[in-house]
Write an enzyme that holds these catalytic residues in place. Structure first.
Site, PDB file in Angstrom:
ATOM      1  N   ASN A  13      18.879 -37.367  56.271  1.00 36.05           N
ATOM      2  CA  ASN A  13      19.327 -36.447  57.315  1.00 36.05           C
ATOM      3  C   ASN A  13      18.328 -36.562  58.465  1.00 36.05           C
ATOM      4  O   ASN A  13      17.206 -36.070  58.357  1.00 36.05           O
ATOM      5  CB  ASN A  13      19.365 -35.016  56.743  1.00 36.05           C
ATOM      6  CG  ASN A  13      19.615 -33.965  57.807  1.00 36.05           C
ATOM      7  OD1 ASN A  13      20.016 -34.285  58.924  1.00 36.05           O
ATOM      8  ND2 ASN A  13      19.366 -32.711  57.454  1.00 36.05           N
ATOM      9  N   LYS A  15      18.377 -35.195  61.315  1.00 35.75           N
ATOM     10  CA  LYS A  15      18.270 -33.994  62.166  1.00 35.75           C
ATOM     11  C   LYS A  15      18.316 -34.415  63.644  1.00 35.75           C
ATOM     12  O   LYS A  15      19.054 -35.328  63.982  1.00 35.75           O
ATOM     13  CB  LYS A  15      17.011 -33.197  61.807  1.00 35.75           C
ATOM     14  CG  LYS A  15      16.950 -32.932  60.291  1.00 35.75           C
ATOM     15  CD  LYS A  15      15.938 -31.921  59.880  1.00 35.75           C
ATOM     16  CE  LYS A  15      15.980 -31.793  58.348  1.00 35.75           C
ATOM     17  NZ  LYS A  15      15.133 -30.750  57.836  1.00 35.75           N
ATOM     18  N   HIS A  98      23.903 -26.693  56.188  1.00 32.67           N
ATOM     19  CA  HIS A  98      22.462 -26.933  56.057  1.00 32.67           C
ATOM     20  C   HIS A  98      21.704 -25.639  56.370  1.00 32.67           C
ATOM     21  O   HIS A  98      22.139 -24.855  57.224  1.00 32.67           O
ATOM     22  CB  HIS A  98      22.035 -28.050  57.019  1.00 32.67           C
ATOM     23  CG  HIS A  98      20.628 -28.490  56.784  1.00 32.67           C
ATOM     24  ND1 HIS A  98      19.556 -27.790  57.272  1.00 32.67           N
ATOM     25  CD2 HIS A  98      20.124 -29.518  56.083  1.00 32.67           C
ATOM     26  CE1 HIS A  98      18.437 -28.392  56.880  1.00 32.67           C
ATOM     27  NE2 HIS A  98      18.761 -29.446  56.160  1.00 32.67           N
ATOM     28  N   GLU A 100      19.213 -25.056  58.118  1.00 29.90           N
ATOM     29  CA  GLU A 100      18.879 -24.881  59.540  1.00 29.90           C
ATOM     30  C   GLU A 100      20.092 -24.375  60.323  1.00 29.90           C
ATOM     31  O   GLU A 100      19.948 -23.605  61.274  1.00 29.90           O
ATOM     32  CB  GLU A 100      18.326 -26.199  60.119  1.00 29.90           C
ATOM     33  CG  GLU A 100      16.904 -26.435  59.631  1.00 29.90           C
ATOM     34  CD  GLU A 100      16.502 -27.884  59.470  1.00 29.90           C
ATOM     35  OE1 GLU A 100      17.158 -28.774  60.031  1.00 29.90           O
ATOM     36  OE2 GLU A 100      15.508 -28.134  58.753  1.00 29.90           O
ATOM     37  N   GLU A 170      19.016 -27.064  48.282  1.00 26.02           N
ATOM     38  CA  GLU A 170      17.830 -27.192  49.130  1.00 26.02           C
ATOM     39  C   GLU A 170      17.169 -25.824  49.277  1.00 26.02           C
ATOM     40  O   GLU A 170      17.561 -25.040  50.162  1.00 26.02           O
ATOM     41  CB  GLU A 170      18.226 -27.716  50.514  1.00 26.02           C
ATOM     42  CG  GLU A 170      18.786 -29.112  50.496  1.00 26.02           C
ATOM     43  CD  GLU A 170      18.530 -29.838  51.822  1.00 26.02           C
ATOM     44  OE1 GLU A 170      17.982 -30.942  51.776  1.00 26.02           O
ATOM     45  OE2 GLU A 170      18.854 -29.286  52.877  1.00 26.02           O
ATOM     46  N   GLY A 176      11.079 -29.174  54.769  1.00 26.73           N
ATOM     47  CA  GLY A 176      10.148 -29.461  55.859  1.00 26.73           C
ATOM     48  C   GLY A 176       8.784 -28.818  55.702  1.00 26.73           C
ATOM     49  O   GLY A 176       8.048 -28.679  56.674  1.00 26.73           O
ATOM     50  N   SER A 216      11.416 -31.574  51.081  1.00 25.87           N
ATOM     51  CA  SER A 216      10.138 -32.293  50.975  1.00 25.87           C
ATOM     52  C   SER A 216      10.165 -33.434  49.951  1.00 25.87           C
ATOM     53  O   SER A 216       9.174 -33.670  49.247  1.00 25.87           O
ATOM     54  CB  SER A 216       8.999 -31.316  50.673  1.00 25.87           C
ATOM     55  OG  SER A 216       8.883 -30.368  51.724  1.00 25.87           O
TER      56      SER A 216
END
Ligand code: PGA
Length: 255
Positions: A13, A15, A98, A100, A170, A176, A216
């Protein structure tokens, strides 16, 4: 069209990273490094480079997709991109829900559900993300949250539609942060997600469902996750940005 039936599926991904030129160069670098991969290799790229990347990836084993779509086909939705548009530009799948998108852009399970239905209806596969935040993790509410997110974001999907869905667990606290979940926690939580799927769509679908871990993931820890019984793949953010590190993750079970 690719069939994900309980194969290992490693997805990158990107991003909001990479220009057209950078992304085409990446695909040129990655292609020889992963051409003998024993798993499916997916890349979720920005809209702006989708067409160039999909063209560059033709006749390779790379499967190209996007990181989001809108739930409408067309209309007055300024700044949005439809499933029809990304399919036209070469996408075979899209990530949806996701963390985010959920946290920064306030996407709800109902909205994600509408997008999943739209994607599947137009022949795109969907990687649907779920995961708890740190507060919920500490309060022991992971299962409660995952059950709700799974039931609501995959609401009303048929068993046939579920064959085109990948679920990515996730944990938000691991995305991250350089602080991945332990393989044991990831295994336990993903096994729980499989149980939820079994209750909703039956054992057969649940057994063949591809469930990924993300948060991660690195070349150093990828194999440990993939060695877990219920973990069928990985969703990789930061470590997918370099062709070299992504290829190490893709090939971690064969070297
Ligand atoms: P990360 O991101 O690998 O950089 O933690 C994972 C993701 O957001 O899918």
């Amino acid at each position: 069209m690719v069939d994900f039936h309980r194969q290992k599926v490693i997805a990158g991904n990107w991003k909001m990273h990479k220009t057209i030129q950078e992304s085409v160069d990446y695909i040129k670098d990655l292609t020889p490094l992963v051409k003998n991969a024993s798993c499916q290799v997916l890349l979720a790229v920005p809209f702006t480079c989708l067409k160039s990347v999909a063209d560059q990836a033709k006749n390779t084993n790379l499967i190209i997709g996007t990181q989001n779509i809108n739930d409408h086909d067309h209309g007055a939705y300024t700044g949005e991109i439809s499933a029809r548009m990304v399919k036209d530009a070469g996408a075979e799948f899209t990530i949806l829900g996701h963390s985010e998108r959920r946290t920064l852009f306030h996407e709800t399970n109902a909205f994600i559900n509408a997008k999943v239905k739209k994607a599947l209806g137009l022949g795109l596969k969907a990687i649907v993300c779920v995961g708890e935040n740190l507060q919920a993790h500490k309060a022991g509410k992971t299962e409660e949250i995952l059950k709700k997110d799974l039931e609501e974001s995959l609401d009303e999907l048929t068993t046939d539609q579920m064959k085109n869905v990948i679920i990515a667990y996730e944990p938000i606290w691991a995305v991250g942060t350089n602080q991945p979940a332990t393989p044991q926690i990831a295994q336990q939580t993903i096994a729980f997600c499989r149980q939820i799927a079994a209750k909703k769509w039956g054992q057969e679908i649940a057994k063949s469902l591809v469930l990924q871990y993300g948060g991660s993931v690195s070349p150093e820890n990828a194999k440990e996750f993939l060695d877990q019984e219920d973990i069928d793949g990985l969703l990789v953010g930061g470590a997918s940005l370099s062709a070299e590190s992504f290829s190490k993750i893709v090939n971690c079970q064969t070297v």
